[in-house]
Design a protein around this motif. Structure first.
Motif, PDB file in Angstrom:
ATOM      1  N   GLY A 117       0.793  -1.219   0.000  1.00  6.73           N
ATOM      2  CA  GLY A 117       0.000   0.000   0.000  1.00  6.73           C
ATOM      3  C   GLY A 117       0.826   1.270   0.000  1.00  6.73           C
ATOM      4  N   ARG A 121       2.819  -6.446   8.123  1.00  9.03           N
ATOM      5  CA  ARG A 121       1.588  -5.689   8.292  1.00  9.03           C
ATOM      6  C   ARG A 121       0.460  -6.080   7.363  1.00  9.03           C
ATOM      7  NH1 ARG A 121       2.821   0.407   8.342  1.00  9.03           N
ATOM      8  NH2 ARG A 121       0.572   0.591   8.295  1.00  9.03           N
ATOM      9  N   ARG A 122       0.792  -6.710   6.271  1.00 10.20           N
ATOM     10  CA  ARG A 122      -0.291  -7.068   5.364  1.00 10.20           C
ATOM     11  C   ARG A 122      -0.050  -8.435   4.774  1.00 10.20           C
ATOM     12  NH1 ARG A 122      -2.589  -1.967   2.001  1.00 10.20           N
ATOM     13  NH2 ARG A 122      -2.459  -0.473   3.691  1.00 10.20           N
ATOM     14  N   LYS A 132      -4.264  -5.450  11.793  1.00  7.77           N
ATOM     15  CA  LYS A 132      -4.397  -4.301  12.694  1.00  7.77           C
ATOM     16  C   LYS A 132      -3.348  -4.391  13.795  1.00  7.77           C
ATOM     17  CE  LYS A 132      -7.531  -1.812  12.972  1.00  7.77           C
ATOM     18  NZ  LYS A 132      -7.751  -0.467  12.415  1.00  7.77           N
ATOM     19  N   LEU A 187      -5.593   4.556  -7.772  1.00  8.46           N
ATOM     20  CA  LEU A 187      -4.820   3.702  -6.878  1.00  8.46           C
ATOM     21  C   LEU A 187      -5.690   2.588  -6.319  1.00  8.46           C
ATOM     22  CD1 LEU A 187      -2.941   6.530  -5.038  1.00  8.46           C
ATOM     23  CD2 LEU A 187      -2.001   4.972  -6.689  1.00  8.46           C
ATOM     24  N   ASP A 188      -5.010   1.539  -5.891  1.00  4.60           N
ATOM     25  CA  ASP A 188      -5.731   0.438  -5.258  1.00  4.60           C
ATOM     26  C   ASP A 188      -6.417   0.938  -3.998  1.00  4.60           C
ATOM     27  OD1 ASP A 188      -4.965  -1.345  -7.093  1.00  4.60           O
ATOM     28  OD2 ASP A 188      -3.195  -2.027  -6.008  1.00  4.60           O
ATOM     29  N   GLY A 219      -6.319  -0.311  -1.220  1.00  4.18           N
ATOM     30  CA  GLY A 219      -5.450  -0.473  -0.057  1.00  4.18           C
ATOM     31  C   GLY A 219      -4.355   0.576   0.025  1.00  4.18           C
ATOM     32  N   TYR A 220      -4.320   1.485  -0.908  1.00  4.28           N
ATOM     33  CA  TYR A 220      -3.210   2.432  -0.923  1.00  4.28           C
ATOM     34  C   TYR A 220      -3.286   3.389   0.260  1.00  4.28           C
ATOM     35  CZ  TYR A 220       0.487   5.320  -2.514  1.00  4.28           C
ATOM     36  OH  TYR A 220       1.665   5.972  -2.568  1.00  4.28           O
ATOM     37  N   ARG A 221      -2.134   3.711   0.773  1.00  2.00           N
ATOM     38  CA  ARG A 221      -2.105   4.580   1.944  1.00  2.00           C
ATOM     39  C   ARG A 221      -2.055   6.041   1.506  1.00  2.00           C
ATOM     40  NH1 ARG A 221       2.148   0.906   4.470  1.00  2.00           N
ATOM     41  NH2 ARG A 221       3.499   2.694   4.435  1.00  2.00           N
ATOM     42  N   ILE A 225       3.701  11.206   7.386  1.00  2.00           N
ATOM     43  CA  ILE A 225       4.554  10.467   6.463  1.00  2.00           C
ATOM     44  C   ILE A 225       3.800   9.316   5.819  1.00  2.00           C
ATOM     45  CG2 ILE A 225       6.687  11.114   7.597  1.00  2.00           C
ATOM     46  CD1 ILE A 225       6.552   8.262   8.858  1.00  2.00           C
ATOM     47  N   PHE A 226       2.493   9.266   6.004  1.00  2.00           N
ATOM     48  CA  PHE A 226       1.669   8.261   5.362  1.00  2.00           C
ATOM     49  C   PHE A 226       2.117   6.845   5.684  1.00  2.00           C
ATOM     50  CE2 PHE A 226       1.233  12.148   3.042  1.00  2.00           C
ATOM     51  CZ  PHE A 226      -0.114  12.237   2.818  1.00  2.00           C
ATOM     52  N   CYS A 227       2.432   6.640   6.947  1.00  2.00           N
ATOM     53  CA  CYS A 227       2.860   5.306   7.321  1.00  2.00           C
ATOM     54  C   CYS A 227       1.672   4.412   7.582  1.00  2.00           C
ATOM     55  CB  CYS A 227       3.758   5.342   8.553  1.00  2.00           C
ATOM     56  SG  CYS A 227       2.952   6.010   9.995  1.00  2.00           S
ATOM     57  N   GLY A 228       0.520   4.992   7.826  1.00  2.00           N
ATOM     58  CA  GLY A 228      -0.666   4.182   8.024  1.00  2.00           C
ATOM     59  C   GLY A 228      -0.761   3.539   9.389  1.00  2.00           C
ATOM     60  N   TYR A 229       0.134   3.839  10.262  1.00  5.15           N
ATOM     61  CA  TYR A 229       0.055   3.259  11.606  1.00  5.15           C
ATOM     62  C   TYR A 229      -1.249   3.638  12.299  1.00  5.15           C
ATOM     63  CZ  TYR A 229       4.839   1.496  12.065  1.00  5.15           C
ATOM     64  OH  TYR A 229       5.986   0.784  11.955  1.00  5.15           O
ATOM     65  N   VAL A 282      -4.084   4.380  11.086  1.00  6.66           N
ATOM     66  CA  VAL A 282      -5.232   3.662  10.544  1.00  6.66           C
ATOM     67  C   VAL A 282      -5.242   2.237  11.078  1.00  6.66           C
ATOM     68  CG1 VAL A 282      -6.332   2.870   8.436  1.00  6.66           C
ATOM     69  CG2 VAL A 282      -5.243   5.102   8.512  1.00  6.66           C
ATOM     70  N   ASP A 283      -4.050   1.643  11.106  1.00  2.06           N
ATOM     71  CA  ASP A 283      -3.988   0.260  11.536  1.00  2.06           C
ATOM     72  C   ASP A 283      -4.219   0.110  13.029  1.00  2.06           C
ATOM     73  OD1 ASP A 283      -3.589  -0.567   9.045  1.00  2.06           O
ATOM     74  OD2 ASP A 283      -1.509  -1.200   9.266  1.00  2.06           O
ATOM     75  N   HIS A 309      -3.298  10.697  -3.657  1.00  2.68           N
ATOM     76  CA  HIS A 309      -2.135  11.213  -2.949  1.00  2.68           C
ATOM     77  C   HIS A 309      -1.610  12.497  -3.574  1.00  2.68           C
ATOM     78  CE1 HIS A 309       1.624   9.799  -0.565  1.00  2.68           C
ATOM     79  NE2 HIS A 309       1.488  11.082  -0.500  1.00  2.68           N
ATOM     80  N   CYS A 345       5.561  11.366   2.090  1.00  5.00           N
ATOM     81  CA  CYS A 345       6.905  10.975   2.503  1.00  5.00           C
ATOM     82  C   CYS A 345       7.217   9.622   1.937  1.00  5.00           C
ATOM     83  CB  CYS A 345       7.021  10.936   4.013  1.00  5.00           C
ATOM     84  SG  CYS A 345       8.642  10.452   4.570  1.00  5.00           S
TER      85      CYS A 345
END
Ligand code: SF4
Ligand code: SF4
Ligand code: SF4
Lengths: 106, 414, 183, 341, 135, 163, 170, 202
Positions: free
Chosen positions: B168, B182-183, B332, C51-52, C54-56, C111-115, C117-118, C131, H151
């Motif tokens: 992603g 993570r995925r 998650k 984008l998919d 799942g893209y962050r 930084i779009f790490c997606g943490y 969200v997760d 994006h 980033c």
């Protein structure tokens, strides 16, 4: 053959140029003590000589051409040697001073 | 240059006459700055002193991208450090973070499930190819071959596309986490990966034609930046640089981690030790990485999908999370991950990134932040090549050497 | 099977003729691509990559799912996600307000790490699959709660048509039109 | 005389036509088109689009116009550290000198339309072409910048590599025809065959020499960006840089015209006839098209090759291309001896 | 008396001297004009203090640029200069009548004979760059 | 005839600029520019010679002298580092220059060679020159070849460092 | 597979052999030899460091992977670890030994090992600027990464404090 | 009389020596009378050549933005080597203290109508390194036109930034006004608070 007035003037102009350049060249050669400058002065002198040769030999165009060509070839040969000498002197003494040659008796 | 007088008493008297000073030209070397704003260097400065066209001295001046990762690592929670360290080499993101995660896992004394290992290795290899292609591209542009740059970057997009499917994000995947990944792999991934592998193999042949066997390029690379085996060991160079010099060392082989002890691949080692050999190492490694990708994909496809994370972090997860995983393949994170405390201990882990071995030393005092993280990245270790190998080469060889050791300043400066 | 080191040697070729052959090979390859470039260039504002899912990409908060737990702010490695304190009418004590914490995001740092969200226990945060948004001044990037709760404007979508890239064996990547409505 | 005729007589007055119309205007156009072509062709080989959005319908053709205009309206920085006079004039003189060889190349066999009727036009063209690099070296020196000076010296070294080769290989045509006159050369080609067929080795050598002289890939050494940034032009900004960048291409164009006349048969399929149109304009267009095709080939090489190292280029020139040129010269003399032309 | 525009002398002066000179002047003026047009104002100049300093790959200026750049390929330069007059001499002899081409071939032979071994030696020497360092 | 007057005008301009250029050669602070001026001087000289009617010499001069020799000087000078401080001894120079000026002036004026120039009636015949070279001066030219070859060896021997 | 051991792909046996060998080679130089997670820690006194390094090098540990310094502010020492390994010896290349010394935090001076292991040269420079440890005998001890005024602050010591922002926005 | 003489002298000076006046007139002639403003804006917007200054790891995506898939050259933007020939600087991520000097020097050395794009979180507010002791916010050193978050930002974002910049140049006429006034009209000049090159010891 009647000489045209223009030809004479052209020749005189050439002489003026040649003499002036010769004088400048000699002045540069004698007054500078840098080998490179001396080389450049000699080149100025050469240009003066070339003009003179062409003018003086003008009664025989073929000979003038041949002589000038030979002269130019030789001078460019000379240039390499002189520059090579300068490089050698420089490497030896780290200057471009001509006096260094006198001292070392080169 | 300095003004001084040639010695000897005779000249001393001359000095009194004005205008007779002699400027002595010492053996002064021309000091040229290559970088930081210079197409021949990336984010660093190499101060070279040249004698004519020959480099007499090279002084790599690094630190233009020093972003204080070690210090920031000491004040941030363990998991926050993963994205942080990833920024060392973002085109090789997974490879540089896996050893850190390994070190954490060593201290935690847990082991990720097999699936996570394969996933990580898969992404690592995708990253490795992408990073090698990146290196190729930069190398190409450094020796003036812009087509190589463009082609390598075009094919890198294929790998990036794969990685994007998997994680992603294009480059900064932040993929491995302590205890897993993570995925999970998406459904259509294996097919795309196999296609990409076949495509890549064919392209490598074309690279050979236009770049490696191109007489012009070969002339530029052959015999340039020669590092003999002994010297390579002495300088402690890593990765393709070492392997091009005949050193049989690869962290995946000498200290296998993740799935690397289960997949079948080769470590190409060349003896020549010059820039051409280093380029060839990369080509051969790309081939091996493709093999690993295919094997990993096969394995992942033939095994049932389960959350690629250690039970410690997954067993007690609420049903919503399992649903998310089943639907999107997304694992998650436990909220406690943020402030996870790690038992006291010290661990040292190494992993093989595209540019070579990266080592992490993590020391924990039982707090939620590490007491000390030490990173030595491959480029930091390769930087010494500039000092010891570059002198004696011609100025035009500097980019060749720079490109061939694939030096990446953000990684070196940390 | 474990890895094994294998000694290789450079393909050795020497001589004038080989050099000639190499030149010919390189030039003919160049000509081949000149004729059929096999390109997959994105003509950007006219086309954009869909984008998919799942893209962050950019992050949006679903306010009603949020339980104000601060996990997202706590895990954010860049301190981009912060909790703001907003007074809110207290449902239990009518007439009184209580302070509630809401996450807001600062794209100057994210930084779009997606943490986040997760880590969000209730999936209150989600990524939008785009994006490519740029800003002309800094302040716009520091979002308040209101901006954060709805997807950001996406000017590209109005300018071009969506495309998708699929991996192809022949050409590497192939650009195809993304179907409308396809997620 | 009508106005058109007067205008035509001015425009087609050979010195003006060759130097101003062909030399400046056509060259500028050719340079703009060839740069566009170069970028597009390179982009194609590199699997991308190249300039596009500036005019999607024209495939980005006006891109170079935009670049030129942008350069024109950019600040011209003359750093405090440079030697102003030489810094400004040297590139201008170099540019003008680099298109000057066109002045002595006849575009037609009708003497009225020769700019300079001369028996030794080949020699003069070569002579003029040897002067312009000097000013590039001087420009590099005047920039007073480490990269410029290194670039200038490299330029000078490259001159030593290509100049003799260019002279020898182009003169091999003269050897075959026993004349320094372009007209004789073209006539000889029209009688027998183009010299690219009669003397391919010399053509190869000349081709490589031109490539070196205009720093085309793989000999783009003086401006090799990875060590010397922009070579002698590092300090130039604005239109001065645009001029510099154009100068190499102008020189390439001038050389291409010489090559087209000397090796590709000049106006060959066409026999110049009466009047300005058939006698001057059309032949010159044929020559320009031939030169343009040559330039396209030069440009294409950019996408296939990187660049040689300086010493490799020098060695290659002296050990491979120079013998080639010598052999080509010999072939020329032998052809003359056998009376082939 | 008007000028004879088709006179070869007039034509060659025009095309070799006057028009190029005019071109140079024109370009010079155009550049000076554009320089004046595009000059930035003073306040900018005071803020951008590195603008007029030498470009040094993103570093502030250091050292002297006009210094020794003694490239070690001096040997090639020497060869070039020594061979050039000979080649041109040879070339000048090209315009012989066809009957004399045999002699021309002979001259070419002499040239090859004299220069081939020499060039082999000289190029070999020139390649040894360590021998050509000025210091 | 206007052409002739044009020629005179051009040649006087040429002469003037030649003198200026040669003065600059001597006086320029930077030796590289001095050599550059030498290149210009050479070109002007060639132009003057071409005006005199010897185009072949002019072309030869430009190719061999300006294109090669002066180029060589420029490169060598810039490689040697531009302008080291020089010592000037103008007295010596003035004396010698005056002597030369006097001597040349006397020679030129007294012998009357200042009127010696005649323009060539026809352009120099290339064929004649070539025939002369390959026919009559074959040996001479060969000797020149050998001489140039000798300078090459000499230069290599001198300029090279003994290692 | 035993958990926690998988990472040392080599058997415990091998590690033990190496430990024995090190003990034998270094003899009385060592203070202690322990097995750590991923490395073997060899503690030596400061004044015998060079000797120990030479012996290790002779054993085949030909390069240093990492020069790790940890600041124990409470103990008042810097712990300096030279993590050495081997390239040329395949057995040893699986093992990492760390040559550990402790030096006084207030007077950080120690001999440089860059003449024994060239590979450590740049890392010593780095440590010099980050911790202020002065390596005696180092050929070229200058800051490597930092600008001088920051290098003066010795940023990696625990004296230099960097703060995280709080999670609340005011 | 004397006063007149002085006046004449002064006027003469003004006429000959005052470059500003001449420049103003020339500018008016070109941009005002000849209506070249539009052309200048058009040319500048389609010829934004970014200078090669890779400040940090965003350079990867910068490189990708010029790779075949995203091909920045389609906008007429050609990454170029020296600052003197370029007019766009893309700050590719973190600017460290050491690099700040290079950024400033490079920016200064670019000729006038010039633009800046800040790319990546690091170039906005430090991104993940927001509390690092070694970084500098680039907008403190040079005036930035467009900011790209991310980033690293995707290459399309870089393309979007360029498109945005092109549009604003054309719609606001920035380049032509810049040429006309000799200074950027719509953005204040940025003066660094401290000398970013102070550490540099020649
Ligand atoms: S994506 Fe990462 S950086 Fe951005 S707000 Fe979420 S946790 Fe923070
Ligand atoms: S983690 Fe989710 S639920 Fe908790 S505060 Fe953040 S958005 Fe709300
Ligand atoms: S924004 Fe991200 S990718 Fe860009 S420089 Fe900063 S850390 Fe690197």
């Amino acid at each position: 053959m009647v000489m045209a007035m223009e030809d004479v003037i052209l020749g005189q102009l050439g002489f003026i140029a040649a003499i002036a350049m010769a004088v400048i060249g000699v002045y540069g050669f004698a007054s500078s003590r840098s080998l490179v400058r001396q080389l450049l002065s000699i080149e100025v002198l050469f240009n003066a000589v070339l003009i003179m040769v062409v003018i003086l030999m003008s009664f025989s165009p073929l000979n003038a051409t041949l002589l000038a060509i030979a002269l130019i070839s030789i001078v460019s040969g000379e240039v390499i040697v002189v520059v090579a000498v300068i490089a050698a002197v420089y490497r030896f003494s780290r200057t471009f001073e001509s006096s260094i040659m006198e001292e070392e008796g080169v | 240059m300095s003004v001084s007088v040639i010695g000897g008493p005779k000249r001393e008297s001359d000095l009194k006459i004005p205008g007779t000073e002699v400027r002595k030209i010492e053996k002064d070397l021309y000091e040229v700055f290559i970088g930081p704003q210079h197409p021949g260097s990336g984010h660093m400065r190499i101060i070279i002193r040249v004698d004519g066209d020959v480099i007499v001295e090279a002084d790599p001046d690094m630190g233009y991208v020093h972003r204080t990762m070690e210090k920031l690592g000491e004040i941030r929670q363990y998991i926050k450090n993963i994205p942080l360290f990833e920024r060392m080499a973002i085109q090789d993101a997974c490879n540089v973070t896996v050893p850190y995660v390994l070190a954490l896992e060593k201290i935690l004394d847990i082991e990720p499930p097999q699936r996570a290992k394969y996933l990580r290795s898969l992404l690592c290899e995708i990253n490795r190819i992408a990073a090698h292609l990146y290196g190729f591209g930069i190398f190409g542009v450094f020796i003036g071959h812009s087509t190589m740059y463009m082609w390598a970057f075009a094919d890198r997009e294929v790998m990036v596309e794969l990685a994007e499917k998997l994680t992603g994000a294009r480059l900064t995947h932040s993929y491995p986490i302590p205890g897993g990944a993570r995925r999970d792999m998406p459904q259509d991934f294996p097919q795309a990966a196999r296609k990409a592998a076949r495509y890549m193999r064919r392209r490598l042949e074309e690279y050979r034609k236009i770049f490696l066997d191109n007489p012009v390029m070969k002339a530029r690379m052959e015999g340039v930046g020669y590092i003999p085996k002994k010297l390579a060991a002495e300088l402690g160079v890593v990765g393709p640089v070492a392997r091009a010099s005949g050193i049989k060392y690869d962290a995946r082989y000498n200290d296998p981690y993740d799935a690397y002890d289960e997949v079948d691949f080769e470590i190409p080692v060349f003896e020549e030790g010059d820039a051409l050999a280093r380029a060839w190492v990369k080509v051969e490694e790309i081939k091996q990485s493709l093999r690993i990708i295919e094997q990993a994909v096969d394995w992942l496809e033939s095994h049932t999908s389960e959350a690629p994370i250690h039970d410690k972090f997954w067993a007690k997860s609420p049903p919503l999370w399992k649903k998310v995983f089943e639907k999107e393949g997304r694992v998650k994170l436990l909220p406690m991950m943020a402030t996870m405390k790690i038992p006291p201990g010290k661990a040292f882990a190494r992993g093989e990134t595209a540019r070579g071995e990266i080592v992490y030393y993590v020391e924990s005092t039982g707090d939620s932040i590490p007491y000390r993280v030490r990173i030595v990245s491959p480029s930091a270790r390769n930087a010494i090549v500039f000092k010891y190998v570059v002198p004696g080469h011609r100025v035009m060889d500097l980019p060749t050497i720079y490109g061939s050791i694939d030096y990446f300043p953000p990684e070196a400066d940390r | 099977m474990p890895a094994r080191p294998v000694a290789k040697a450079l393909p050795k070729r020497r001589g004038l003729f080989e050099g000639f052959k190499g030149n010919i090979a390189a030039i003919s390859l160049g000509v081949k691509y000149l004729i059929d470039p096999k390109r997959f260039t994105l003509i950007y504002p006219n086309e954009y990559i869909k984008l998919d899912p799942g893209y962050r990409g950019f992050i949006v908060l679903e306010k009603k799912k949020c339980i104000n737990c601060s996990s997202c702010a706590r895990i954010c490695p860049a301190a981009a996600m912060k909790m703001i304190k907003l007074p809110e009418p207290d449902p239990r004590h009518p007439g009184k307000t209580k302070i509630k914490l809401w996450p807001v995001i600062n794209y100057q740092r994210c930084i779009f790490c997606g943490y986040c969200v997760d880590v969000c226990p209730t999936e209150a945060l989600y990524h939008v699959p785009y994006h490519d948004i740029v800003y002309e001044n800094l302040a716009e990037m520091d979002w308040d709660l209101e901006t954060f709760t709805k997807p950001p404007d996406y000017p590209t979508a109005s300018e071009g048509m969506p495309v998708k890239y699929i991996v192809d064996e022949e050409r590497g990547l192939v650009k195809v039109k993304a179907q409308e409505g396809e997620q | 005389m009508s106005l058109v005729e007067v205008l035509a007589s001015i425009v087609f007055y050979p010195p003006i036509y060759q130097l101003v119309i062909v030399g400046l205007i056509v060259t500028l156009g050719v340079v703009i088109i060839i740069l566009w072509f170069e970028r597009k062709a390179t982009a194609r080989v590199q699997r991308r689009l190249g300039p596009y959005h500036v005019a999607p319908k024209l495939a980005g053709m006006p891109q170079l116009l935009a670049d030129l205009l942008r350069y024109a309206f950019q600040e011209i920085i003359i750093p405090r550290t440079v030697d102003r006079g030489v810094f400004i004039t040297a590139p201008i003189i170099a540019t003008v000198l680099s298109i000057l060889p066109i002045a002595v190349v006849p575009f037609t066999s009708i003497p009225d339309y020769w700019p300079i009727p001369m028996d030794y036009s080949v020699l003069v063209a070569l002579a003029i072409s040897t002067v312009s690099p000097i000013f590039l070296v001087l420009a590099g020196w005047a920039s007073n910048n480490k990269f410029s000076i290194i670039g200038g010296v490299r330029e000078a070294f490259i001159i030593t590599a290509y100049e003799l080769i260019a002279i020898l290989s182009i003169l091999s045509v003269s050897a075959a025809t026993l004349s320094f006159n372009f007209i004789d050369i073209v006539n000889a080609q029209m009688n027998t065959a183009w010299f690219i067929i009669l003397n391919p080795i010399a053509f190869m050598a000349a081709f490589l020499a031109v490539l070196m002289s205009t720093s085309g890939f793989p000999f783009e050494i003086p401006e090799s960006e990875n060590e010397v940034v922009a070579g002698p032009f590092t300090e130039y900004s604005g239109i001065l840089y645009g001029l510099n960048m154009g100068a190499a291409y102008m020189k390439r164009f001038a050389f291409s015209i010489i090559l087209a006349v000397a090796f590709l048969g000049g106006w060959s399929p066409l026999t110049p006839g009466e009047g300005i149109l058939y006698g001057y304009l059309l032949p010159s267009i044929v020559v320009i098209i031939k030169a343009f095709i040559l330039m396209m080939v030069f440009s294409f090489l950019r996408s296939v090759y990187g660049r040689y190292r300086l010493d490799q280029a020098l060695q290659g020139a002296w050990r491979l291309v120079f013998p080639m040129a010598l052999i080509g010269f010999g072939i020329g003399i032998i052809e003359a001896y056998l009376g082939l032309t | 008396m008007p000028l004879d525009w088709s006179d070869p002398f007039v034509r060659s002066t025009l095309s070799l001297v006057i028009i190029p000179l005019l071109l140079v002047l024109m370009l010079l003026m155009a550049i000076m004009f554009l320089r004046i047009v595009t000059a930035t104002s003073r306040d900018v100049a005071s803020l951008e203090k590195y603008k007029e300093l030498r470009y040094e790959a993103g570093n502030p200026m250091k050292g002297e640029a006009k210094s020794k750049v003694s490239m070690q390929y001096f040997g090639f330069l020497v060869i070039f200069l020594a061979v050039e007059p000979a080649i041109i001499l040879l070339a000048i002899a090209l315009t012989v009548p066809q009957a004399l081409t045999g002699k021309l071939l002979y001259l070419y032979g002499v040239f090859i004979a004299v220069y081939t071994p020499l060039l082999l030696y000289a190029v070999k020497e020139a390649r040894r760059i360590e021998a050509w360092m000025i210091d | 005839m206007p052409e002739q007057q044009l020629m005179l005008l051009a040649s006087s301009l040429l002469v003037a600029s030649m003198i200026v250029a040669s003065y600059y050669v001597i006086k320029a602070k930077d030796l590289v520019y001095a050599s550059g001026a030498l290149a210009i001087l050479g070109s002007l000289n060639a132009a003057f010679i071409a005006l005199l009617g010897y185009g072949l010499i002019a072309a030869f001069l430009v190719i061999v002298y300006v294109g090669a020799a002066v180029m060589f000087i420029i490169v060598s000078v810039s490689m040697l580092g531009g302008a080291p401080i020089e010592t000037w001894e103008p007295e010596r120079g003035i004396i010698s220059a005056a002597a030369v000026a006097g001597a040349l002036g006397i020679i030129v004026v007294s012998s009357g060679i200042y009127a010696a120039y005649t323009s060539p009636t026809s352009p120099v015949d290339l064929g004649r020159i070539a025939s002369l070279i390959v026919d009559r001066y074959l040996v001479v030219i060969s000797v020149i070849f050998v001489a140039l070859a000798a300078t090459l060896i000499e230069a290599i021997a001198i300029a090279r460092r003994r290692v | 597979m035993v958990e926690g051991l998988r990472f040392m792909k080599l058997s415990e046996e091998m590690v033990r052999v190496v430990i024995e060998k090190v003990k034998k080679e270094l003899g009385d130089l060592v203070k202690s030899v322990e097995e750590g997670k991923g490395y073997i820690s060899i503690k030596v006194p400061l004044n015998r460091l060079r000797e120990a390094a030479v012996k290790l090098k002779n054993m085949g540990f030909d390069h240093v992977k990492s020069l790790t310094v940890t600041d124990y502010k409470k103990k008042g020492v810097f712990e300096v670890m030279y993590m050495a390994s081997s390239y040329l010896d395949e057995e040893l290349s699986r093992i990492i030994v760390s040559l550990t010394v402790e030096i006084d935090r207030n007077n950080p001076r120690m001999p440089s090992l860059s003449d024994i292991w060239t590979s450590v040269e740049f890392q010593e420079r780095e440590v010099y600027e980050f911790f202020g440890i002065h390596f005696e005998g180092h050929p070229d001890l200058r800051p490597l990464l930092l600008v001088p005024d920051i290098a003066d602050l010795k940023p990696l010591t625990k004296d230099f404090i960097v703060k995280e922002e709080p999670i609340f926005k005011s | 009389m004397a006063i007149e003489g002085v006046k004449a002298k002064e006027q003469g000076k003004v006429y000959v020596g005052n470059l500003d006046e001449t420049a103003k007139r020339a500018k008016q002639l070109l941009i005002g009378r000849l209506k070249l403003g539009k052309a200048v804006d058009w040319a500048t917007s389609f010829s934004l050549w970014p200078v090669h200054l890779t400040t940090s790891c965003c350079g990867c995506e910068f490189a990708a933005a010029w790779s075949p898939r995203f091909d920045g050259e389609q906008f007429g933007a050609l990454p170029w080597v020296g600052p003197r020939q370029t007019n766009l600087i893309i700050i590719e991520g973190t600017v460290t203290r050491k690099m700040a000097c290079a950024v400033k020097v490079t920016w200064d050395q670019m000729p006038a109508p010039k633009f800046a794009i800040a790319m990546g979180a690091c170039a906005l507010d430090g991104g993940i390194f927001y509390n690092s002791y070694n970084i500098v916010r680039p907008w403190e050193i040079i005036p930035i036109d467009v900011y790209i978050p991310g980033c690293p930002p995707r290459p399309e974002s870089v393309a979007r930034a360029i498109v945005d910049l092109q549009r604003s140049i054309r719609s606001k006429g920035i380049a032509s006004k810049w040429v006309e006034e000799g200074v950027r009209p719509d953005k204040p000049l940025v003066a660094p608070k401290q000398d970013v090159c102070s550490w540099w010891r020649g």
